[in-house]
Design an enzyme around this catalytic site. Structure first.
Site, mmCIF file in Angstrom:
data_model
loop_
_atom_site.group_PDB
_atom_site.id
_atom_site.type_symbol
_atom_site.label_atom_id
_atom_site.label_comp_id
_atom_site.label_asym_id
_atom_site.label_seq_id
_atom_site.Cartn_x
_atom_site.Cartn_y
_atom_site.Cartn_z
ATOM 1 N N ILE A 123 1.266 -1.240 0.115
ATOM 2 C CA ILE A 123 0.325 0.150 -0.217
ATOM 3 C C ILE A 123 0.244 1.280 -0.220
ATOM 4 O O ILE A 123 0.184 2.665 -0.040
ATOM 5 C CB ILE A 123 -0.914 0.216 1.254
ATOM 6 C CG1 ILE A 123 -0.515 -0.491 2.439
ATOM 7 C CG2 ILE A 123 -1.787 -1.094 0.985
ATOM 8 C CD1 ILE A 123 0.116 1.009 3.413
ATOM 9 N N ALA A 124 2.280 1.381 0.267
ATOM 10 C CA ALA A 124 3.317 1.879 0.137
ATOM 11 C C ALA A 124 4.142 1.584 0.277
ATOM 12 O O ALA A 124 4.340 0.700 0.102
ATOM 13 C CB ALA A 124 3.294 3.548 1.430
ATOM 14 N N ASP B 291 12.897 12.158 9.830
ATOM 15 C CA ASP B 291 12.656 11.982 9.038
ATOM 16 C C ASP B 291 10.687 12.175 8.695
ATOM 17 O O ASP B 291 9.761 11.786 8.767
ATOM 18 C CB ASP B 291 12.654 10.046 9.076
ATOM 19 C CG ASP B 291 12.578 10.424 7.213
ATOM 20 O OD1 ASP B 291 11.772 11.440 6.406
ATOM 21 O OD2 ASP B 291 11.826 8.947 6.507
ATOM 22 N N LEU C 187 13.247 3.127 1.666
ATOM 23 C CA LEU C 187 14.196 2.378 1.660
ATOM 24 C C LEU C 187 13.792 0.501 2.226
ATOM 25 O O LEU C 187 14.057 -0.614 2.031
ATOM 26 C CB LEU C 187 14.569 2.122 3.571
ATOM 27 C CG LEU C 187 15.691 3.219 3.164
ATOM 28 C CD1 LEU C 187 15.794 3.548 5.132
ATOM 29 C CD2 LEU C 187 16.920 3.122 3.270
ATOM 30 N N LYS D 149 6.414 -3.771 7.014
ATOM 31 C CA LYS D 149 7.488 -2.814 6.151
ATOM 32 C C LYS D 149 8.562 -3.934 6.660
ATOM 33 O O LYS D 149 9.386 -4.546 7.431
ATOM 34 C CB LYS D 149 8.078 -1.768 7.300
ATOM 35 C CG LYS D 149 8.497 -1.210 6.124
ATOM 36 C CD LYS D 149 9.673 0.197 6.843
ATOM 37 C CE LYS D 149 9.595 1.054 7.907
ATOM 38 N NZ LYS D 149 10.175 2.072 8.283
#
Length: 670
Positions: A159-160, A325, A164, A184
């Protein structure tokens, strides 16, 4: 220039080709960034290293040449969209290091034209994904079991996708309950690519510093950046950062406004991270379907930017671990609660306690426009080398810096600053005084984080002023922190330059600054509840009572020693009472009845020296003190009047409840 410097790396690489016992990994033995290990590793791979250097130089040279031709032909704007797409494609092709740069630039609408910002925005959470089958093989291998036994289901596609890694939505059994989670997984091969890029940047840093005669330790900046960047590849470390933030923020007033998704330890390794899912929207995409439309949306985003700024200042200046970030893809507003969720805790930087206090002092001086204190601040923070204190204080550096800070504090970012004029002033200053200024290595990630936050604010409001947005947190910290150095910073804020005088008697409060401080405290108090920022109206009584509680906690405390705020209030009350008593006595003495009484009591004027002395006769300081008190009372009266009017607009039951709670508060602090 950077591309050319990278090409010079070739000679150094070949010269180390015969290095003994070359490492098998470009990282250190502990899996972290190690410049010497990377140098030895890539010295044995000269072809690969030179190929990468030439690829970077070639893409940079090609884009630079195209822009130069556009400039010479007057077609910069015509070809803007095409060049922006080419830049984005180049950064994607060059990999994670350059994607990070693009992400940081994507929200700097004051530095780049809209076409470039729009194109680079895709790098925030829509980088090209890698193969799904490969990603799921990595997840299964890292977690040591088939996906079917780990998750009840997992998305067929990510979905994303970021620089990295990429993220899948899944459902897992957590403590007996089915929970929606984010998984992730790291891109294969990124470690060696990042290590090589950092090695090339480090090699190029020396020639660049010499070519531009810089006082900044560029190699140190690359090393500081490299340590944190490589640490971002360790997802177990990232999970630890998220937990640390959750623990530390829970002990601050922002505990109900901001959070980090909870990592699931049993489903996390160095290359796979599983956290609870956050249902929400990006901070800059808060939807609004009402009639007011864009204006309402901007208001909501502005309020949420305030929450984010307070959270990041709390991290930097209080908890000591700063999320570095904060692009919009990592700042999510939770749908159900309105809380701000901060994602992706891989990239963080740590702040030394001494530096935290030094920054509080510096920001207080900037907000209070006490520019005379700035040279000492810059030395303490490492922006000016030790031993140059007298040089910068005794030169016109303060005047030049004051001009720069004044323009910056006016809002609008770099777009509203006369950049050529500022650069000219700084260059002239360097010619007169030498190259006094440098960028300390630790500052790189701080600058990145707050530059990104400023960029988000500027996209929402072209007049956004980051210096002013620091005020709420700084106000709260100045008023509540009992440490001696913060107490002195509070005095500077309230009294200005007079705070440094040895004799405190003649010091006078600056009514405008005091009002500024109170406004900041009110803004911080409002930001403690993220949910209220998503509504048009909030409970007036609750708002007023929350401010009252905050003031009571700061002022009406019974602790052995007086707090810094108590000391200032007591001193000002004593001066005000003395001035008022002398003024009242003078009026009574000069009245008709006073003259008769004095003649009867002292017909020969024996007491005249006493009556004209500072003890009982008002002087210029008294008049100034009372005038300042009058201005403060006038500002406070206006605020009180507004609060009373708002309270009067409530129904009778709400008024009774509010007054009862206020009475309880006053009794508790009697």
């Amino acid at each position: 220039a950077g591309a050319g410097a990278m090409a010079l790396a070739g000679y150094q690489l070949f010269s180390r080709f015969e290095a003994e016992s070359p490492p098998d990994d470009p990282l250190g033995a502990d899996g972290r960034y190690a410049p010497d290990a990377a140098a030895l590793y890539f010295a044995r791979r000269p072809a690969e290293t030179l190929q990468r250097a030439l690829a970077i130089a070639g893409r940079a040279g090609g884009l630079g040449g195209a822009l130069l031709l556009d400039f010479l032909s007057g077609s910069l704007e015509t070809n803007e969209a095409e060049r922006a797409a080419a830049l984005t494609d180049a950064l994607v092709d060059l990999g994670p290091t350059f994607i990070k740069v693009g992400q940081a630039l994507s929200i700097r609408s004051d530095l780049l034209r809209p076409a470039y910002c729009d194109a680079l925005t895709t790098l925030q959470d829509a980088c090209p994904p890698f193969d799904d089958a490969e990603a799921k093989r990595v997840i299964a291998k890292e977690l040591g079991a088939p996906l079917g036994s780990l998750f009840e289901d997992i998305g067929a596609a990510p979905i994303a996708s970021a620089s990295l890694g990429q993220v899948y939505v899944a459902r897992a059994n957590v403590e007996g309950e089915t929970t929606k989670v984010a998984v992730k997984v790291q891109r294969p091969g990124v470690t060696e690519t990042i290590a090589l890029d950092l090695h090339l940047l480090r090699v190029a840093a020396g020639p660049l510093r010499a070519a531009f005669n810089l006082n900044t330790d560029l190699v140190g900046i690359v090393d500081a950046w490299g340590v944190r960047f490589v640490d971002e590849l360790d997802y177990e470390r990232e999970a630890g950062h998220a937990r640390q933030f959750s623990t530390s923020i829970a002990e601050t007033p922002l505990s109900g406004a901001v959070f980090a998704p909870e990592p699931l330890s049993q489903l996390t390794t160095r290359k796979v991270l599983t956290t609870t899912w956050v249902e929400g929207k990006r901070l800059d995409h808060v939807a609004d379907a009402s009639a007011e439309g864009e204006a309402r949306r901007r208001k909501k985003v502005a309020a949420l930017c305030g929450v984010a700024m307070n959270a990041y200042l709390t991290m930097m200046l209080e908890t000591g671990v700063l999320h570095a970030d904060p692009h919009p893809g990592n700042l999510i507003v939770e749908d159900d609660t309105g809380k701000l969720a901060i994602l992706d805790w891989g990239l963080v930087t740590e702040m030394d306690p001494e530096l935290r206090i030094a920054y509080i002092e510096h920001i207080a001086h900037l907000v209070a426009k006490d520019y005379a204190s700035v040279p000492a601040d810059l030395v303490a923070l490492g922006f000016v080398p030790e031993g140059y204190e007298e040089a910068i204080a005794g030169s016109d550096a303060v005047e030049v810096l004051s001009d720069v800070y004044t323009q910056f504090a006016g809002g609008g970012g770099a777009a509203k600053i006369d950049v050529p004029e500022v650069l000219g002033e700084m260059r002239a200053l360097a010619n007169r005084q030498g190259n006094l200024f440098r960028l300390p290595p630790y500052f790189a990630y701080i600058a990145r984080a707050f530059s990104v936050l400023e960029g988000i604010g500027l996209r929402n409001d072209p007049d956004y002023a980051i210096v002013g947005e620091c005020l709420p947190y700084i106000s709260q910290r100045l008023l509540s922190d009992p440490s001696p150095r913060v107490a002195k910073a509070l005095e500077t804020f309230v009294y200005g330059a007079e705070a440094h005088e040895e004799d405190p008697a003649p010091r006078r409060m600056d009514a405008d600054r005091l009002s500024y401080l109170v406004d900041g405290l009110q803004s911080y108090t409002a930001a403690e509840s993220a949910a209220q920022h998503l509504e048009d109206t909030s409970d007036v009584a609750d708002d007023a009572l929350e401010i009252a509680r905050k003031v009571a906690d700061l002022l009406l405390v019974d602790a052995g020693d007086a707090t810094p705020l108590q000391s200032i209030v007591e001193a000002e009350l004593a001066k005000a009472l003395g001035a008022a008593a002398r003024a009242s006595f003078a009026r009574a003495r000069d009245s008709q009845m006073g003259t008769i009484a004095m003649t009867a009591v002292d017909p020969f004027g024996i007491l005249d020296p006493l009556l004209k002395s500072r003890l009982v006769a008002p002087d210029r300081q008294d008049r100034l003190q009372l005038a300042t008190l009058s201005r403060v009372a006038g500002k406070a009266g206006g605020e009180l009047g507004t609060a009373v009017e708002a309270l009067a607009a409530l129904d009778a039951d709400a008024q009774r409840d509010a007054l009862a709670e206020l009475g309880d508060l006053l009794w508790k602090n009697r």
